[in-house]
Design a protein around this motif. Structure first.
Motif, short mmCIF file in Angstrom:
data_model
loop_
_atom_site.label_atom_id
_atom_site.label_comp_id
_atom_site.label_asym_id
_atom_site.label_seq_id
_atom_site.Cartn_x
_atom_site.Cartn_y
_atom_site.Cartn_z
N UNK A 44 -2.35 3.64 11.86
CA UNK A 44 -2.30 3.61 10.40
C UNK A 44 -2.19 2.18 9.85
N UNK A 45 -2.44 1.20 10.71
CA UNK A 45 -2.20 -0.20 10.32
C UNK A 45 -3.04 -0.68 9.16
N UNK A 46 -4.28 -0.22 9.07
CA UNK A 46 -5.17 -0.71 8.02
C UNK A 46 -4.68 -0.31 6.63
N UNK A 47 -4.24 0.95 6.51
CA UNK A 47 -3.74 1.42 5.22
C UNK A 47 -2.52 0.62 4.79
N UNK A 48 -1.62 0.37 5.73
CA UNK A 48 -0.38 -0.34 5.42
C UNK A 48 -0.65 -1.79 5.06
N UNK A 49 -1.43 -2.47 5.90
CA UNK A 49 -1.71 -3.89 5.65
C UNK A 49 -2.49 -4.09 4.36
N UNK A 50 -3.50 -3.26 4.13
CA UNK A 50 -4.29 -3.40 2.92
C UNK A 50 -3.46 -3.20 1.67
N UNK A 51 -2.57 -2.21 1.70
CA UNK A 51 -1.74 -1.93 0.53
C UNK A 51 -0.75 -3.07 0.27
N UNK A 52 -0.08 -3.53 1.31
CA UNK A 52 0.95 -4.56 1.12
C UNK A 52 0.35 -5.91 0.72
N UNK A 60 8.59 -4.89 -5.28
CA UNK A 60 9.43 -3.91 -4.59
C UNK A 60 8.57 -2.99 -3.72
N UNK A 61 9.22 -2.45 -2.69
CA UNK A 61 8.53 -1.51 -1.80
C UNK A 61 9.54 -0.54 -1.23
N UNK A 62 9.17 0.73 -1.16
CA UNK A 62 10.01 1.72 -0.47
C UNK A 62 9.17 2.38 0.61
N UNK A 63 9.84 2.75 1.70
CA UNK A 63 9.13 3.32 2.83
C UNK A 63 9.52 4.77 3.09
N UNK A 64 9.32 5.18 4.33
CA UNK A 64 9.68 6.54 4.74
C UNK A 64 10.27 6.47 6.15
N UNK A 65 10.27 7.57 6.87
CA UNK A 65 10.83 7.53 8.22
C UNK A 65 9.93 6.79 9.20
N UNK A 66 8.67 6.60 8.86
CA UNK A 66 7.71 5.91 9.72
C UNK A 66 7.44 4.54 9.13
N UNK A 67 8.43 3.65 9.21
CA UNK A 67 8.38 2.47 8.34
C UNK A 67 8.61 1.12 9.01
N UNK A 68 8.31 0.98 10.29
CA UNK A 68 8.36 -0.38 10.84
C UNK A 68 7.23 -1.21 10.23
N UNK A 69 6.07 -0.58 10.08
CA UNK A 69 4.90 -1.32 9.64
C UNK A 69 4.97 -1.83 8.22
N UNK A 70 5.71 -1.14 7.36
CA UNK A 70 5.74 -1.53 5.95
C UNK A 70 6.35 -2.91 5.72
N UNK A 71 7.58 -3.17 6.20
CA UNK A 71 8.10 -4.54 6.02
C UNK A 71 7.31 -5.58 6.80
N UNK A 72 6.75 -5.18 7.96
CA UNK A 72 5.93 -6.13 8.71
C UNK A 72 4.73 -6.56 7.88
N UNK A 108 11.22 -7.68 -0.42
CA UNK A 108 11.15 -6.63 -1.43
C UNK A 108 11.32 -5.22 -0.89
N UNK A 109 11.60 -5.09 0.42
CA UNK A 109 11.76 -3.76 1.03
C UNK A 109 13.13 -3.21 0.67
N UNK A 110 13.14 -2.17 -0.18
CA UNK A 110 14.40 -1.61 -0.67
C UNK A 110 14.99 -0.57 0.27
N UNK A 111 14.24 -0.19 1.28
CA UNK A 111 14.78 0.74 2.26
C UNK A 111 13.85 1.89 2.57
#
Length: 328
Positions: A44-52, A60-72, A108-111
């Motif tokens: 799912x890396x392309x969706x995450x990287x493109x969005x961020x 700001x950004x909020x994630x979910x339980x599958x969230x190592x990639x979001x702050x990265x 900006x990762x709020x959790x």
């Protein structure tokens, strides 16, 4: 869009950082160094990287339980993230959050949370704060296709639309809510069409294409900054591993052939590498150098995490409450 070389290479860099970081966590899991199972976003890396990349480090950004990639993908330090996964004091939450409950305010990762959909109203609250403060920031809210059917999403989208809050709702639709196919739980083929009910734009993009994701989220972010309110972006993607790595499902819920097709034909990193080479945005030497650079960064992150001490016992009683002006 006419893809610029610097942006293209940064997209690949962030995708590689996610992939190689999570492959390292697999090795740590098998070595018995991780305290629990992890939920991986490999595939799912392309969706995450493109969005961020469509946001700034301050947004700001909020994630979910599958969230190592979001702050990265938001630009977080890999060493402190890896230390957090190992429960070490050098982690972004001093080892108290772990894999499923980390935050990194520096990007900006709020959790994030293991409770499905629980971070969605947090993103709306951040959007409200940005609106009241007039600071021009946007809240990017990640959630999955399973959370798309939680009532809190609909309440949050409605409120954000009524108050025209600067929120981008971003659904990573990987086709499976744990072990149930999305189509068996959702009444519409595209989750993005639900945006119409709340008077906001909705669009579905190929989540294996970071450029398509970047374009869609950039448009939503620009709209939010203009004060025109929220948008819903859905990225169709796929997770290559189980819901949680190490989870053993008694009766397989998806055919291995399905997984193989996505791995062999729809791997977002392979697809994007090929695109960079075909369009002359990078040559083999540049791609290999970038890969080596990220591998070295991940190796250093693992070393940092291993060397970092565990929190002292008294740390369990710190950071429970915030008192203005207090030193602890």
């Amino acid at each position: 869009m006419n893809l610029e070389r610097d942006l293209a290479l940064e997209m690949l860099r962030r995708m590689l950082r996610i992939r190689l970081f999570e492959e390292a966590t697999i090795e740590l899991f098998h070595a018995g160094e991780l305290p629990a199972m992890v939920h991986l976003s490999i595939g799912q890396e392309a969706a995450i990287a493109g969005a961020c990349l469509a946001t700034t480090a301050d947004d700001y950004m909020t994630g979910n339980h599958r969230s190592h990639g979001h702050p990265i993908a938001k630009g977080a330090r890999l060493d402190r993230l890896m230390a957090e996964l190992l429960g070490k004091a050098g982690g972004v939450c001093k080892g108290k959050g772990g894999s499923m409950h980390l935050a990194d305010f520096s990007v900006g990762s709020l959790g994030e949370s293991g409770i499905v959909g629980s971070a969605i109203p947090v993103a709306v609250g951040a959007g409200l704060a940005a609106d009241v403060l007039g600071n021009g920031l946007v809240a990017l809210c990640f959630f999955g296709d399973g959370a798309a059917n939680e009532g809190v999403l609909h309440e949050s989208m409605n409120l954000a639309a009524v108050w025209k809050l600067p929120v981008v709702f971003f659904c990573e639709n990987n086709g499976w809510a744990v072990s149930v196919r999305a189509g068996e739980l959702t009444s519409v083929e595209d989750i993005s069409v639900r945006a119409t009910g709340y008077g906001m734009p909705g669009v579905t993009v190929d989540g294996q294409d970071p450029v398509a994701t970047y374009e869609a989220v950039s448009a939503a972010v620009a709209r939010a900054r203009r004060g025109e309110g929220p948008s819903l972006v859905e990225a169709k993607t796929y997770r290559f591993h189980e819901h949680a790595y190490g989870l053993r499902v008694k009766n397989s819920y998806r055919d291995q052939s399905e997984v193989d097709v996505w791995r062999q034909e729809r791997d977002p990193i392979d697809l994007f590498r090929r695109r960079l080479l075909d369009e002359g945005l990078a040559d083999e030497a540049a791609v290999e150098a970038l890969d080596a650079e990220v591998r070295a960064e991940v190796a250093a992150a693992v070393e940092f995490a291993r060397d970092s001490p565990y929190p002292e016992p008294e740390e369990a009683y710190r950071d429970l409450y915030h008192v203005e002006g207090a030193s602890t």
